[in-house]
Design a protein around this motif. Sequence first.
Motif, PDB file in Angstrom:
ATOM      1  N   SER A 160       0.824  -1.203   0.000  1.00  0.00           N
ATOM      2  CA  SER A 160       0.000   0.000   0.000  1.00  0.00           C
ATOM      3  C   SER A 160       0.862   1.259   0.000  1.00  0.00           C
ATOM      4  CB  SER A 160      -0.937   0.020   1.212  1.00  0.00           C
ATOM      5  OG  SER A 160      -0.200   0.118   2.422  1.00  0.00           O
ATOM      6  N   SER A 187      -2.859  -1.026  -3.123  1.00  0.00           N
ATOM      7  CA  SER A 187      -3.819   0.033  -2.852  1.00  0.00           C
ATOM      8  C   SER A 187      -3.106   1.376  -2.739  1.00  0.00           C
ATOM      9  CB  SER A 187      -4.600  -0.252  -1.564  1.00  0.00           C
ATOM     10  OG  SER A 187      -3.737  -0.248  -0.442  1.00  0.00           O
ATOM     11  N   THR A 189      -3.919   5.411  -1.422  1.00  0.00           N
ATOM     12  CA  THR A 189      -4.773   6.405  -0.773  1.00  0.00           C
ATOM     13  C   THR A 189      -4.049   7.746  -0.798  1.00  0.00           C
ATOM     14  OG1 THR A 189      -5.716   4.739   0.708  1.00  0.00           O
ATOM     15  CG2 THR A 189      -5.951   7.048   1.353  1.00  0.00           C
ATOM     16  N   SER A 212      -6.676  -0.713  -6.056  1.00  0.00           N
ATOM     17  CA  SER A 212      -7.691   0.197  -5.515  1.00  0.00           C
ATOM     18  C   SER A 212      -7.123   1.597  -5.303  1.00  0.00           C
ATOM     19  CB  SER A 212      -8.247  -0.350  -4.204  1.00  0.00           C
ATOM     20  OG  SER A 212      -7.248  -0.367  -3.201  1.00  0.00           O
ATOM     21  N   SER A 214      -8.145   5.540  -3.642  1.00  0.00           N
ATOM     22  CA  SER A 214      -9.013   6.400  -2.850  1.00  0.00           C
ATOM     23  C   SER A 214      -8.410   7.797  -2.820  1.00  0.00           C
ATOM     24  CB  SER A 214      -9.148   5.847  -1.424  1.00  0.00           C
ATOM     25  OG  SER A 214      -9.901   6.725  -0.617  1.00  0.00           O
ATOM     26  N   GLN A 239     -11.240  -1.292 -12.761  1.00  0.00           N
ATOM     27  CA  GLN A 239     -10.881  -0.516 -11.583  1.00  0.00           C
ATOM     28  C   GLN A 239     -11.720   0.764 -11.492  1.00  0.00           C
ATOM     29  OE1 GLN A 239      -8.757  -1.800  -9.374  1.00  0.00           O
ATOM     30  NE2 GLN A 239      -8.451  -3.539 -10.745  1.00  0.00           N
ATOM     31  N   THR A 242     -12.537   5.625  -5.411  1.00  0.00           N
ATOM     32  CA  THR A 242     -13.414   6.064  -4.329  1.00  0.00           C
ATOM     33  C   THR A 242     -13.020   7.484  -3.967  1.00  0.00           C
ATOM     34  OG1 THR A 242     -13.644   3.816  -3.449  1.00  0.00           O
ATOM     35  CG2 THR A 242     -14.185   5.644  -1.973  1.00  0.00           C
TER      36      THR A 242
END
Length: 277
Positions: A160, A187, A189, A212, A214, A239, A242
Amino acid sequence: PETPGEEPDDEPETPGEDTDEEPENPDEEPDEPSPPAAQGVVRVTKDGTSTEYPTLSAALSAWTAGTTLTLLQDVSSATLEVSVSCTLDLNGFTLQGTSGRTLRVTGALTVTDTSRTSGGEIAGGGVRVERGGSLTLAGGYLTDNRAEEGGGVFVNDGGSFTMTGGTVTGNSATGNGGGVCLLGGASFTMTGGRIAENTASGSGGGVYAAGSVSLSGGATISGNTAGGETGNLYLASGQSITANSLSGQVGVSMPQSGTFATGSASGFFSDVPAYET
C-alpha cells in the motif's frame, strides 16, 4: 644631557616589550592544531535519544522498529531494505540510489521532511513496496527516479501507498506509471500532496492503477504525460476510484467510457478530449 650627534648607549625599549623573554627555539616544533570534531552524516532517534553516525551504513543497524533516521547531509547508497515500522526524515537533503531501487519496503516506512523548505529528495530508482509493506509519503520529494514500471513508486503483492503530503515529480517509466504503478492487489490512498510532471512510455504518466484508489481533500494529479500525450491517472480495466470530498485536480483516463468513480468530487477532468467527466 647627551652631546649633540652622539649615539646613545642603549636602544630605547619598545613599550610593552618584554626584554627578558627568551628567544624561541628554532628547533622546537609548533603545537599541532586539534583535529575538527567529526560531523555526523545521519542521526538515529529512538525514545527521544539521538545518536549521530559518520556514515549511512554505520547507522543502518540502529534504524530499527520505532526509530527515525534523519539525514544531516546528502547521502548515496545501494538499495536500502526496510522490513520494520520506522521513519525516514529527509530533513532537506537527498537520498540518492546508486543501483536498482533506492528503497525496498516490506515493513512500514513513513517519509517526512522536517526542514524549513521541505525540499529533501529520494532519487535514483524510486521505492518498491511489496509483500504487504506500506509506504506513507508525508513530506519531501520523490524525483528524478527511473524504472521499467512505477518510476517513483512501484506497489505490488498486496502493498500500500499513502500520500498525505509531499510531491512525486520528474520521474519516468519505460512501461506504465511514470510516477506511481499499482499492481497485484496494491492500494493507493491520497489525501494531499501532488503528482505532476512525470512521464511514461506506456499508460499512466502520473499513476497507473491496476489496484484500488481512494482520493480526497486537495490531492492533485495533473501535468503528467503518457506516450507523448496527456496522461495523469490511468484506471486499468475493472478498476474505479473512491472519492471523498475531492477538491484537487485529477485527470483520468480508462480503456473504455463509463463510471470511473463513486463518492463526491469537484476536481476530476478527462485526459481524453473525446470524453467528459
